[in-house]
Motif scaffolding. Structure first.
Motif, PDB file in Angstrom:
ATOM      1  N   PRO A 584      45.400  14.228  18.942  1.00 33.84           N
ATOM      2  CA  PRO A 584      44.850  13.491  19.968  1.00 33.84           C
ATOM      3  C   PRO A 584      44.195  12.433  20.509  1.00 33.84           C
ATOM      4  N   ALA A 585      43.841  12.162  21.319  1.00 34.85           N
ATOM      5  CA  ALA A 585      43.662  11.011  21.364  1.00 34.85           C
ATOM      6  C   ALA A 585      42.250  10.909  22.054  1.00 34.85           C
ATOM      7  N   GLU A 586      40.974   9.279  21.687  1.00 27.77           N
ATOM      8  CA  GLU A 586      39.558   9.810  22.577  1.00 27.77           C
ATOM      9  C   GLU A 586      40.161   8.689  23.754  1.00 27.77           C
ATOM     10  N   VAL A 587      40.074   9.289  24.789  1.00 23.51           N
ATOM     11  CA  VAL A 587      40.259   9.280  25.891  1.00 23.51           C
ATOM     12  C   VAL A 587      39.087   9.124  26.916  1.00 23.51           C
ATOM     13  N   GLN A 592      41.483  14.030  24.838  1.00 23.57           N
ATOM     14  CA  GLN A 592      42.524  15.043  25.196  1.00 23.57           C
ATOM     15  C   GLN A 592      44.128  14.806  24.027  1.00 23.57           C
ATOM     16  N   TRP A 593      44.431  15.880  24.114  1.00 27.44           N
ATOM     17  CA  TRP A 593      46.119  16.231  23.309  1.00 27.44           C
ATOM     18  C   TRP A 593      46.590  15.917  24.004  1.00 27.44           C
ATOM     19  N   VAL A 645      45.873  17.730  27.933  1.00 26.37           N
ATOM     20  CA  VAL A 645      45.285  18.847  27.225  1.00 26.37           C
ATOM     21  C   VAL A 645      43.967  18.471  27.376  1.00 26.37           C
ATOM     22  N   ASP A 646      42.551  18.509  27.834  1.00 20.96           N
ATOM     23  CA  ASP A 646      41.348  18.052  27.182  1.00 20.96           C
ATOM     24  C   ASP A 646      41.094  19.395  26.410  1.00 20.96           C
ATOM     25  N   ALA A 647      40.460  19.163  24.763  1.00 19.35           N
ATOM     26  CA  ALA A 647      40.185  19.798  24.041  1.00 19.35           C
ATOM     27  C   ALA A 647      38.791  20.270  24.080  1.00 19.35           C
ATOM     28  N   ASP A 649      37.776  21.460  27.997  1.00 22.05           N
ATOM     29  CA  ASP A 649      38.542  22.264  28.872  1.00 22.05           C
ATOM     30  C   ASP A 649      38.695  23.205  29.641  1.00 22.05           C
ATOM     31  N   GLY A 650      39.675  22.714  28.632  1.00 22.39           N
ATOM     32  CA  GLY A 650      41.612  23.388  28.107  1.00 22.39           C
ATOM     33  C   GLY A 650      42.427  22.555  29.639  1.00 22.39           C
ATOM     34  N   SER A 651      41.985  21.766  30.782  1.00 23.80           N
ATOM     35  CA  SER A 651      42.288  21.598  31.676  1.00 23.80           C
ATOM     36  C   SER A 651      43.750  20.505  31.443  1.00 23.80           C
ATOM     37  N   VAL A 652      44.636  21.046  32.051  1.00 20.56           N
ATOM     38  CA  VAL A 652      46.474  20.480  31.702  1.00 20.56           C
ATOM     39  C   VAL A 652      46.326  19.391  33.106  1.00 20.56           C
ATOM     40  N   SER A 653      47.427  18.230  32.409  1.00 18.52           N
ATOM     41  CA  SER A 653      47.359  17.147  33.808  1.00 18.52           C
ATOM     42  C   SER A 653      48.872  16.464  33.087  1.00 18.52           C
ATOM     43  N   LEU A 654      49.583  17.102  34.200  1.00 19.71           N
ATOM     44  CA  LEU A 654      51.359  16.437  33.944  1.00 19.71           C
ATOM     45  C   LEU A 654      51.440  15.598  34.682  1.00 19.71           C
ATOM     46  N   TYR A 655      51.618  14.057  33.923  1.00 18.84           N
ATOM     47  CA  TYR A 655      52.184  13.024  34.271  1.00 18.84           C
ATOM     48  C   TYR A 655      53.424  12.839  35.010  1.00 18.84           C
ATOM     49  N   GLN A 656      54.182  12.037  35.864  1.00 25.60           N
ATOM     50  CA  GLN A 656      55.684  11.764  35.642  1.00 25.60           C
ATOM     51  C   GLN A 656      55.891  10.872  34.938  1.00 25.60           C
TER      52      GLN A 656
END
Length: 973
Positions: A584-587, A592-593, A645-647, A649-656
Motif C-alpha cells: 500500500p501507498a498513500e497517493v 492505493q494498493w 487498486v484503490d483501497a 472504491d476498488g477501482s483498478v488501473s493498469l499502466y504500461q
C-alpha cells in the motif's frame, strides 16, 4: 407356472397409466428442475458480467467470452463434421449384400436394432464429440489471441533465423491445430471403420475379401491424411528443437538445440518428413490401385526409419562424437543458451565487477565515518515487527495487520526521503464481538487507517513510548502524522476475503472512539442489489437465500466482493502473472494498493526455463506472503505492467511500464483500451513504485549460473553460485531479498535498492552481492549491479554463527530467558563498505511485560569482527574501534598445538571455554576449507562438535543457554 399377475389363485392386478394430475405434477416438477438449473447457470454468467461492468472492464469479459464461444463453435462443428461425414460416407459405401456367415448374421441383429434410430445415433455421436472438442478448443483462447495479435520481437533465433514471435505466438497455435487434426482423423477413422464393419464393408471371419474396394479406399484416404499430419508434425518438430527442454549435466535444465540436436535430430526430422510425405501419397494411391500392399510397405518403412534415424542414429552421435569431447562440441550451443537466457530474463545488462570483500585494516576512522552514509540501516524488520503494530496500533479486535509489513519511502519532517515500514489496519472478521450475518456483511465492512514507522530506528526515549518499539510516524484511530489528510477507510485489502453489502438502509460501523461512529458507503464500487434479478442471481451465486428477503438490502445497496488486490488485477487482466506481494501507498489523498504484474512466455528459443513457484519461494513465503504462479514454467519474463487498486472504491488501473515488451503489445492489441500509457502515471504514484521482489528473485536465481558468459567456464560449473539459506530461520529456505537505501561502490549517494547475497555452490563463504536500483524515479532504475567477491569472506551463515559465539550474546540470552522472553533475530543486512562488507542485524526480545518484539541489541560485523551492543552507533564504534571503544579481537586461532579440547569446567567458565573452543574449531575449519585440506577440515569439525556438546552440557548445568539458536525464535512471524 402361475401367472405373475395373480392368475386363478388371486385377483389380477391391473397396472394403468398415471393419472392426469400425476402426469401434470411430474411434468411441472421436471420443468421447474430444468429452469432451476438454467437459472444457476445464468446466475454465474450474469454476476460475472455485472462485476466486470462495475469495474469498467466489461471489454475483457466480452472479448474473452466471444473468443471462447467462437473457438467452441468452430472447432466443435469441425470435429462433429469430421466424424459425422465419415460415418455417413461409410454408410453410403456399404455393400448391397452381405456375405452369409455367422459373423454377418450376428451383425444383422445390431443393424436391425439401430435402423429406426440411425439419424438420432448419428446426431448423438457427432454432438458428443463436437461438445468435447469445442470445450477443449475454448480453453485455448489465450493461444488464439496471441497468434492472431502477435507482435514481432525484433530478435531472431540463431538456428533458423526466425523472429522470436514465431516460437512465442505462432508455434503454440500450430501445435494445437496439429493436435486437433490428429484427434479428428483418429476419431473419424475409428467411426468409419466401425460403420464399415457393421454394414459388411469390413470382415473379420467371413469368407472372401476382408474389405470391399469402397471401404479400402475410404480408410486409406483417412490413413493418408493421418500420415500427412505426421509429416507436418516432423516439420514442426524441427522448430520445436529450439524450445525443447532437456536435462544437461552442465546446466541441469536446458532449453534449445545441443550438438546432437543440430547434427542428428534436425536432419533426421527432415528425412522423416520426406518419408512420411511419400508414405501419405502411397495411401492416397489406393483410391486407384485398391490394394494395401504399397502403403503398408511405406508405413513400415516410416516406422523403421523413425526408430533408426530418429532414435538410434542420434544415440550413436551422442555416444561416439559428443561424449568423448563434450565441452568442445557443446560450446557453441552453450553460448547461444547463455545469450538467450540473459536476454529473456533481462539480466544481459547486469554489471558484474570484481570486489575484494576485505576492507583495509588501517583505515578504521575513515571506515567509521563512511559507515554513517553507506546506507540507511533498516533496524525495523518488517518481517518481525507486525506483532508490535498489532499490539500498539490494533485499537480493536476486529482490526488486523498482515504478518509481513511493507517497506516504502516517504519524506521526513525535513523533506528528506526516509525508508518507512507501513501496514494497513484491515478488517478482521474473526474479531467481531458478535458474529451473525448482519454484523459480518453489513455492519463490519472495512478497516481504518495506514500505520507507518521509521525503518531506521525505534523509540529510544521512555517519554515517547516503550523503548525498542517502532517509532510511529502515522498512528492512532483515526490516524494522524506524516501522511496528512487522506481517505482512511479500507474496503479492499489483502486480508479482506468476505463480501460486504454497503450503501443501503443498514448503517456501517466506521470506527469506535468516544462511542460508535457510523457511516454509509459513498463510493461507486460494487454491484447494485436494488434490482430483484440481481438479488436473486447473487443469492444463488453466493448460496445466501437471505439476500432475497432481507430488509437490510434496499435502495442504494451494493455488494462488494473480489476484494483482494491480487484477485481484482487477475480478473481484469487474466493474461498477466501477478507478483506475490501487493503493497500500500498513500497517493494523492487515497490509499492505493500497488501491484506488480508480469508478461511471460515459455516459447523463447534457447532460453532456459524456470518454475516461478519454486524460484520465488523463500523463508517468508511459507505462511506470510503469497508465491507467484506456483507451477508456471516460463523462459521469458518482464515487469510490463504496474497496477493500482484503490483501497476505498476498488477501482483498478493498469499502466504500461515496459514500453518495448512485445508480449504486452500483443495483449494490448487483443484487449484494447485496458492498459493506460506510461505517461499517465502521476508523479505522486511514481514516487512509490519500486522494483518487484518476485522479478528480482527470478533474476537472482538465473544469475547463480548465468553470471558466467564463457562457455567453457559455464560448462565446468566452477564459478556457480547459490542463494544462501536465511540465517535467521531454521527451515533451510532461501534468504529473502531486502529493500534498503545504500551506496554501491562508485555511487555518491544512497539509492533505494533491492539486495541479496550469493555463496559459492556448496560452500558457506560469500560469493557475490547483488543490488538493483529499485527507485522508479531514478534514471538507473532496474540496473543490476553484482559485486563478485575475489577473497575468502564470511557468508551470512558464518557471520550469524560468529555473532552467536560472542560472549555478550550468551549473557544477553541468559538475562532475557530469565525474564521469560524469547529472542528473535531481524534481517541480516549486508552493505558494501570500503572494499569490505558491513553486516548489520537487529536483535529483538519478545515476552515479559510486552508480548511483542522490542529492539534490544544491534549486532555488527566487519572484516570478521563481530560486536553486540545496545545501539547501532555503539556497535559501529566498537567494530571500528573508535571514540574510545575497544576494537573486537581478531577471529584467528590462539597459539597452541592445535588441541581443541579443554579441561572440564563448570558454570559460566565452562560455557565461555566451550564457546571459545567452538569458535577456534570453526576458524580452523574455514582455514582448512580454503586450503582444501580435507583431513584438517574433518578434525576441525569433530572438535567443533565436541565443543558444542560441552557448551550444551554447561548450559544445562547452569540452566541457561550457551547461545541463542541460529534460527531465532520458533514463532517468528
Amino acid at each position: 407356472m402361475p401367472d405373475r399377475g395373480g392368475g386363478p389363485t388371486g385377483p389380477r392386478i391391473r397396472v394403468g397409466r398415471p393419472s392426469r394430475r400425476a402426469r401434470t405434477l411430474l411434468m411441472t416438477l421436471g420443468i421447474l428442475a430444468v429452469l432451476a438449473m438454467l437459472f444457476v447457470m445464468f446466475a454465474g454468467f450474469w454476476t460475472d458480467w455485472l462485476w466486470y461492468r462495475s469495474v469498467r472492464y466489461s471489454s475483457v469479459f466480452t472479448t474473452t467470452l466471444w473468443t471462447k464461444v467462437g473457438l467452441f463453435a468452430v472447432f466443435g462443428l469441425l470435429m462433429a463434421a469430421a466424424v459425422g461425414v465419415n460415418i455417413w460416407l461409410a454408410h453410403r459405401l456399404r455393400p448391397p449384400l452381405s456375405a452369409m456367415s455367422l459373423e454377418q448374421q450376428s451383425l444383422d441383429r445390431y443393424r436391425m436394432g439401430i435402423a429406426p434410430y440411425k439419424k438420432w445415433v448419428l446426431l448423438g455421436i457427432t454432438a458428443l464429440v463436437g461438445l468435447i472438442a469445442g470445450a477443449s478448443a475454448a480453453g485455448q483462447w489465450r493461444t488464439w489471441l496471441m497468434w492472431i495479435n502477435g507482435v514481432p520481437f525484433g530478435q531472431k533465433d540463431p538456428q533458423f533465423n526466425l523472429d522470436v514471435s514465431f516460437y512465442a505466438f505462432d508455434l503454440p497455435w500450430y501445435r494445437f491445430m496439429l493436435g486437433f487434426g490428429f484427434a479428428a482423423v483418429v476419431l473419424a477413422l475409428i467411426a468409419a471403420a466401425l460403420t464399415h464393419y457393421l454394414y459388411g464393408g469390413l470382415r473379420v471371419t467371413s469368407p472372401g475379401a476382408r474389405a470391399t474396394g469402397a471401404a479400402t479406399g475410404h480408410l486409406s484416404v483417412l490413413l493418408g491424411v493421418f500420415v500427412s499430419l505426421k509429416a507436418v508434425a516432423y516439420w514442426l518438430d524441427r522448430y520445436g528443437l529450439a524450445v525443447k527442454s532437456s536435462d544437461f549435466k552442465a546446466t541441469g535444465n536446458w532449453t534449445g538445440l545441443r550438438y546432437v540436436d543440430a547434427n542428428a535430430y534436425l536432419p533426421a526430422k527432415t528425412i522423416l518428413f520426406c518419408i512420411a510425405a511419400i508414405c501419405a501419397v502411397l495411401f492416397f494411391a489406393t483410391l486407384w490401385r485398391r490394394t494395401w500392399q504399397l502403403p503398408v510397405i511405406g508405413f513400415g518403412l516410416m516406422v523403421l526409419s523413425a526408430i533408426l534415424i530418429g532414435g538410434l542414429y542420434p544415440a550413436i552421435v551422442q555416444k561416439f562424437q559428443v561424449q568423448p569431447n563434450e565441452q568442445a562440441k557443446e560450446a557453441p550451443y552453450i553460448e547461444k543458451n547463455i545469450d538467450a537466457t540473459r536476454s529473456a530474463y533481462g539480466i544481459d545488462d547486469a554489471e558484474v565487477t570484481d570486489y575484494s570483500g576485505k576492507g583495509a585494516p588501517d583505515k578504521k576512522a575513515e571506515q567509521r565515518k563512511a559507515a554513517d552514509s553507506a546506507a540507511s540501516y533498516r533496524l525495523v524488520d518488517p518481517n518481525v515487527v507486525s506483532p508490535a503494530f498489532q499490539q500498539l496500533q490494533q485499537e480493536r479486535k476486529y482490526y488486523q495487520f498482515p504478518d509481513t509489513l511493507d517497506v516504502d519511502r516517504y519524506t521526513d519532517a525535513d523533506g528528506k526521503p526516509q525508508d518507512t515500514v507501513i501496514g494497513l489496519r484491515e478488517l478482521n472478521i474473526a474479531g467481531i464481538p458478535k458474529r451473525n450475518w448482519i454484523n459480518d456483511h453489513f455492519t463490519y465492512t472495512h478497516g481504518y487507517g495506514a500505520i507507518t514507522s521509521k525503518g531506521t530506528g525505534t523509540v529510544t526515549d521512555e517519554n515517547s513510548g516503550t523503548v525498542g518499539a517502532p517509532d510511529f510516524t502515522e498512528s492512532g484511530l483515526p490516524t494522524t502524522g506524516q501522511l496528512g489528510k487522506y481517505e482512511q477507510r479500507i474496503y479492499y485489502g489483502e486480508k479482506t476475503q468476505q463480501y460486504s453489502i454497503v450503501g443501503g438502509p443498514q448503517k456501517e460501523l466506521d470506527y469506535e472512539k468516544n462511542g460508535e461512529q457510523t457511516t454509509s458507503y459513498k463510493g461507486k464500487s460494487g454491484v447494485d442489489l436494488s434490482n430483484p434479478v440481481n438479488r436473486a442471481a447473487y443469492a444463488v451465486a453466493f448460496s445466501e437465500p437471505q439476500m432475497l428477503y432481507s430488509g437490510a438490502i434496499g435502495e442504494g445497496s451494493r455488494i462488494l466482493y473480489n476484494r483482494t488486490p491480487k484477485e481484482r488485477v487477475e480478473a481484469v487482466a487474466p493474461w498477466l502473472t501477478i507478483d506475490g506481494d501487493a503493497y500500500p501507498a498513500e497517493v494523492d489523498g487515497r490509499i492505493q494498493w500497488i501491484v506488480d504484474a508480469y508478461t511471460t512466455t515459455n516459447g523463447y528459443p534457447y532460453a532456459s526455463r524456470t518454475t516461478l513457484g519454486d524460484t520465488t519461494a523463500d523463508s517468508l513465503t511459507n505462511n506470510q506472503r503469497a508465491v507467484v504462479a506456483q507451477q508456471n514454467q516460463v523462459n521469458y519474463i518482464r515487469n510490463s505492467v504496474k497496477a493500482t487498486v484503490d483501497a476505498y472504491d476498488g477501482s483498478v488501473s493498469l499502466y504500461q511500464w515496459d514500453t518495448k515488451d512485445p508480449v504486452l503489445k500483443t495483449w494490448m492489441k487483443a484487449f484494447p483500451n485496458t492498459v493506460k500509457p506510461k505517461t499517465e502515471i502521476k508523479p505522486d504514484l511514481l514516487a512509490h513504485l519500486r522494483y518487484p521482489q518476485d522479478m528480482f528473485k527470478v533474476q537472482r536465481e538465473l544469475l547463480t549460473r548465468y553470471h558466467v558468459t564463457d562457455a567453457a567456464q559455464f560448462y565446468s560449473g566452477s564459478d556457480a553460485w547459490q542463494v544462501p539459506d536465511d540465517p535467521t530461520n531454521k527451515d533451510n529456505s532461501a534468504v529473502p531479498p531486502y529493500y534498503l537505501s545504500l551506496k554501491m561502490p562508485g555511487q555518491t549517494s544512497q539509492k533505494f535498492s533491492l539486495t541479496t547475497t550469493f555463496t559459492p555452490n556448496g560452500r558457506p563463504n560469500l560469493g557475490a552481492f547483488m543490488a538493483v536500483d529499485a527507485d522508479a524515479n531514478s534514471s538507473d532504475y532496474g540496473t543490476i549491479r553484482v559485486l563478485r567477491v575475489t577473497s575468502t569472506v564470511q557468508g551470512p551463515q558464518q557471520v550469524q554463527s560468529e555473532l552467536n559465539g560472542v560472549p555478550e550474546v550468551a549473557t544477553f540470552v541468559r538475562d532475557m530467558r530469565g525474564t521469560d522472553s524469547d529472542i528473535e533475530y531481524g534481517n541480516l543486512l549486508t552493505v558494501p563498505l570500503d572494499g569490505g562488507f558491513l553486516y548489520i542485524e537487529p536483535v529483538y526480545a519478545r515476552g515479559g511485560s510486552a508480548n511483542y518484539p522490542l529492539l534490544k541489541k544491534v549486532a555488527v560485523s566487519y572484516g570478521g569482527k563481530p560486536v553486540f551492543k545496545d545501539s547501532l552507533s555503539e556497535a559501529l564504534n566498537a567494530v571500528f574501534g573508535v571514540d574510545g571503544a575497544e576494537p573486537p579481537p581478531e577471529t584467528t586461532p590462539p597459539p597452541g598445538d592445535g588441541d581443541t579440547t579443554t579441561p572440564p569446567a563448570t558454570g559460566d567458565a565452562a560455557l565461555k571455554d566451550a564457546i571459545a573452543d567452538a569458535q577456534k574449531a570453526y576458524t580452523d575449519g574455514e582455514a582448512a576449507l580454503e586450503k582444501q585440506d580435507w583431513q584438517a577440515y574433518g578434525k576441525a569439525q569433530e572438535a567443533l562438535q565436541d565443543a558444542l556438546a560441552r557448551a550444551a552440557e554447561a548450559e544445562k548445568s547452569a540452566e541457561t543457554p550457551a547461545k541463542p539458536p541460529a534460527g531465532g525464535s520458533d514463532d517468528k512471524s
